[in-house]
Design a protein around this motif. Sequence first.
Motif, PDB file in Angstrom:
ATOM      1  N   ASN A  36     -11.534  49.096 -39.272  1.00 25.01           N
ATOM      2  CA  ASN A  36     -12.928  49.301 -38.862  1.00 25.01           C
ATOM      3  C   ASN A  36     -13.479  50.638 -39.341  1.00 25.01           C
ATOM      4  O   ASN A  36     -14.591  51.009 -38.984  1.00 25.01           O
ATOM      5  CB  ASN A  36     -13.090  49.155 -37.349  1.00 25.01           C
ATOM      6  N   GLY A  37     -12.726  51.367 -40.132  1.00 24.46           N
ATOM      7  CA  GLY A  37     -13.217  52.599 -40.731  1.00 24.46           C
ATOM      8  C   GLY A  37     -12.920  53.856 -39.948  1.00 24.46           C
ATOM      9  O   GLY A  37     -13.481  54.902 -40.228  1.00 24.46           O
ATOM     10  N   GLU A  38     -12.050  53.767 -38.946  1.00 18.00           N
ATOM     11  CA  GLU A  38     -11.693  54.946 -38.159  1.00 18.00           C
ATOM     12  C   GLU A  38     -10.846  55.896 -38.998  1.00 18.00           C
ATOM     13  O   GLU A  38      -9.800  55.524 -39.522  1.00 18.00           O
ATOM     14  CB  GLU A  38     -10.913  54.530 -36.917  1.00 18.00           C
ATOM     15  N   LYS A  39     -11.330  57.135 -39.137  1.00 21.36           N
ATOM     16  CA  LYS A  39     -10.610  58.136 -39.926  1.00 21.36           C
ATOM     17  C   LYS A  39      -9.749  58.989 -38.994  1.00 21.36           C
ATOM     18  O   LYS A  39     -10.225  59.438 -37.951  1.00 21.36           O
ATOM     19  CB  LYS A  39     -11.580  59.009 -40.708  1.00 21.36           C
ATOM     20  N   THR A  40      -8.518  59.200 -39.365  1.00 24.72           N
ATOM     21  CA  THR A  40      -7.575  59.986 -38.578  1.00 24.72           C
ATOM     22  C   THR A  40      -7.298  61.299 -39.290  1.00 24.72           C
ATOM     23  O   THR A  40      -7.131  61.329 -40.504  1.00 24.72           O
ATOM     24  CB  THR A  40      -6.249  59.208 -38.401  1.00 24.72           C
ATOM     25  N   THR A  41      -7.249  62.378 -38.521  1.00 23.23           N
ATOM     26  CA  THR A  41      -6.838  63.680 -39.027  1.00 23.23           C
ATOM     27  C   THR A  41      -5.704  64.162 -38.142  1.00 23.23           C
ATOM     28  O   THR A  41      -5.820  64.144 -36.918  1.00 23.23           O
ATOM     29  CB  THR A  41      -7.998  64.694 -38.969  1.00 23.23           C
ATOM     30  N   GLU A  42      -4.593  64.544 -38.752  1.00 26.49           N
ATOM     31  CA  GLU A  42      -3.463  65.020 -37.962  1.00 26.49           C
ATOM     32  C   GLU A  42      -2.678  66.083 -38.716  1.00 26.49           C
ATOM     33  O   GLU A  42      -2.789  66.196 -39.935  1.00 26.49           O
ATOM     34  CB  GLU A  42      -2.559  63.867 -37.553  1.00 26.49           C
ATOM     35  N   ALA A  43      -1.902  66.852 -37.960  1.00 20.68           N
ATOM     36  CA  ALA A  43      -1.026  67.855 -38.557  1.00 20.68           C
ATOM     37  C   ALA A  43      -0.027  67.153 -39.464  1.00 20.68           C
ATOM     38  O   ALA A  43       0.352  66.004 -39.223  1.00 20.68           O
ATOM     39  CB  ALA A  43      -0.299  68.631 -37.472  1.00 20.68           C
ATOM     40  N   LEU A  44       0.388  67.838 -40.502  1.00 24.79           N
ATOM     41  CA  LEU A  44       1.265  67.236 -41.503  1.00 24.79           C
ATOM     42  C   LEU A  44       2.530  68.062 -41.677  1.00 24.79           C
ATOM     43  O   LEU A  44       2.558  69.010 -42.464  1.00 24.79           O
ATOM     44  CB  LEU A  44       0.518  67.131 -42.839  1.00 24.79           C
ATOM     45  N   PRO A  45       3.589  67.720 -40.926  1.00 26.89           N
ATOM     46  CA  PRO A  45       4.857  68.376 -41.218  1.00 26.89           C
ATOM     47  C   PRO A  45       5.410  67.831 -42.535  1.00 26.89           C
ATOM     48  O   PRO A  45       5.178  66.668 -42.873  1.00 26.89           O
ATOM     49  CB  PRO A  45       5.742  67.991 -40.034  1.00 26.89           C
ATOM     50  N   SER A  46       6.108  68.646 -43.287  1.00 29.08           N
ATOM     51  CA  SER A  46       6.664  68.188 -44.561  1.00 29.08           C
ATOM     52  C   SER A  46       7.630  67.047 -44.322  1.00 29.08           C
ATOM     53  O   SER A  46       8.449  67.081 -43.410  1.00 29.08           O
ATOM     54  CB  SER A  46       7.376  69.332 -45.278  1.00 29.08           C
ATOM     55  N   GLY A  47       7.518  66.004 -45.123  1.00 27.72           N
ATOM     56  CA  GLY A  47       8.384  64.834 -44.993  1.00 27.72           C
ATOM     57  C   GLY A  47       7.836  63.785 -44.053  1.00 27.72           C
ATOM     58  O   GLY A  47       8.509  62.806 -43.758  1.00 27.72           O
ATOM     59  N   VAL A  93      -7.310  49.399 -46.523  1.00 28.13           N
ATOM     60  CA  VAL A  93      -8.698  49.589 -46.956  1.00 28.13           C
ATOM     61  C   VAL A  93      -8.702  50.430 -48.217  1.00 28.13           C
ATOM     62  O   VAL A  93      -7.751  51.136 -48.515  1.00 28.13           O
ATOM     63  CB  VAL A  93      -9.546  50.286 -45.864  1.00 28.13           C
ATOM     64  N   VAL A  94      -9.798  50.335 -48.956  1.00 33.12           N
ATOM     65  CA  VAL A  94      -9.934  51.144 -50.159  1.00 33.12           C
ATOM     66  C   VAL A  94     -10.418  52.527 -49.728  1.00 33.12           C
ATOM     67  O   VAL A  94     -11.526  52.685 -49.248  1.00 33.12           O
ATOM     68  CB  VAL A  94     -10.931  50.506 -51.143  1.00 33.12           C
ATOM     69  N   ALA A  95      -9.578  53.503 -49.852  1.00 35.16           N
ATOM     70  CA  ALA A  95      -9.936  54.867 -49.456  1.00 35.16           C
ATOM     71  C   ALA A  95      -8.880  55.820 -49.973  1.00 35.16           C
ATOM     72  O   ALA A  95      -7.788  55.409 -50.355  1.00 35.16           O
ATOM     73  CB  ALA A  95     -10.050  54.976 -47.944  1.00 35.16           C
ATOM     74  N   ASN A  96      -9.212  57.093 -49.944  1.00 37.31           N
ATOM     75  CA  ASN A  96      -8.276  58.110 -50.383  1.00 37.31           C
ATOM     76  C   ASN A  96      -7.552  58.720 -49.198  1.00 37.31           C
ATOM     77  O   ASN A  96      -8.116  58.865 -48.133  1.00 37.31           O
ATOM     78  CB  ASN A  96      -9.013  59.240 -51.107  1.00 37.31           C
ATOM     79  N   VAL A  97      -6.309  59.086 -49.438  1.00 32.80           N
ATOM     80  CA  VAL A  97      -5.573  59.917 -48.497  1.00 32.80           C
ATOM     81  C   VAL A  97      -5.806  61.348 -48.954  1.00 32.80           C
ATOM     82  O   VAL A  97      -5.607  61.677 -50.119  1.00 32.80           O
ATOM     83  CB  VAL A  97      -4.065  59.582 -48.517  1.00 32.80           C
ATOM     84  N   GLU A  98      -6.281  62.193 -48.056  1.00 34.52           N
ATOM     85  CA  GLU A  98      -6.584  63.577 -48.403  1.00 34.52           C
ATOM     86  C   GLU A  98      -5.656  64.503 -47.636  1.00 34.52           C
ATOM     87  O   GLU A  98      -5.401  64.273 -46.458  1.00 34.52           O
ATOM     88  CB  GLU A  98      -8.031  63.907 -48.034  1.00 34.52           C
ATOM     89  N   VAL A  99      -5.155  65.520 -48.297  1.00 37.62           N
ATOM     90  CA  VAL A  99      -4.355  66.540 -47.634  1.00 37.62           C
ATOM     91  C   VAL A  99      -4.980  67.901 -47.900  1.00 37.62           C
ATOM     92  O   VAL A  99      -5.602  68.116 -48.936  1.00 37.62           O
ATOM     93  CB  VAL A  99      -2.877  66.535 -48.096  1.00 37.62           C
ATOM     94  N   ASP A 100      -4.865  68.788 -46.920  1.00 36.97           N
ATOM     95  CA  ASP A 100      -5.296  70.160 -47.141  1.00 36.97           C
ATOM     96  C   ASP A 100      -4.281  71.097 -46.504  1.00 36.97           C
ATOM     97  O   ASP A 100      -3.513  70.700 -45.631  1.00 36.97           O
ATOM     98  CB  ASP A 100      -6.720  70.424 -46.647  1.00 36.97           C
ATOM     99  N   PHE A 101      -4.280  72.311 -46.981  1.00 35.39           N
ATOM    100  CA  PHE A 101      -3.288  73.291 -46.564  1.00 35.39           C
ATOM    101  C   PHE A 101      -3.959  74.610 -46.245  1.00 35.39           C
ATOM    102  O   PHE A 101      -4.945  74.984 -46.864  1.00 35.39           O
ATOM    103  CB  PHE A 101      -2.249  73.513 -47.671  1.00 35.39           C
ATOM    104  N   LYS A 102      -3.400  75.287 -45.268  1.00 37.05           N
ATOM    105  CA  LYS A 102      -3.849  76.627 -44.911  1.00 37.05           C
ATOM    106  C   LYS A 102      -2.633  77.527 -45.039  1.00 37.05           C
ATOM    107  O   LYS A 102      -1.586  77.255 -44.445  1.00 37.05           O
ATOM    108  CB  LYS A 102      -4.380  76.638 -43.481  1.00 37.05           C
ATOM    109  N   GLY A 103      -2.775  78.555 -45.838  1.00 38.46           N
ATOM    110  CA  GLY A 103      -1.642  79.435 -46.089  1.00 38.46           C
ATOM    111  C   GLY A 103      -1.892  80.849 -45.643  1.00 38.46           C
ATOM    112  O   GLY A 103      -3.013  81.311 -45.561  1.00 38.46           O
TER     113      GLY A 103
END
Length: 68
Positions: A26-37, A45-55
């Motif tokens: 239904n188009g619900e976008k999830t944002t969550e913390a990303l531990p390595s692995g 659905v046709v969409a991109n997986v996006e990742v971002d990093f803060k260093g």
Amino acid sequence: MSYTISYEPVGDAIVLGRVHYFSSPNGEKTTEALPSGATITTANVVANVEVDFKGAATGSSVRVMIDP
């Protein structure tokens, strides 16, 4: 579709990751913390997986590997 996302900082930086993806048809976008692995499962659905990093320090480099 499932993806395993691994990453490592290049150098001595500390890096925190986040991932953004569509988790339901239904188009619900999830944002969550990303531990390595981490493995995420997207909706079919046709969409991109996006990742971002803060260093710490600014301008840190990150090596990212994604396995579908």
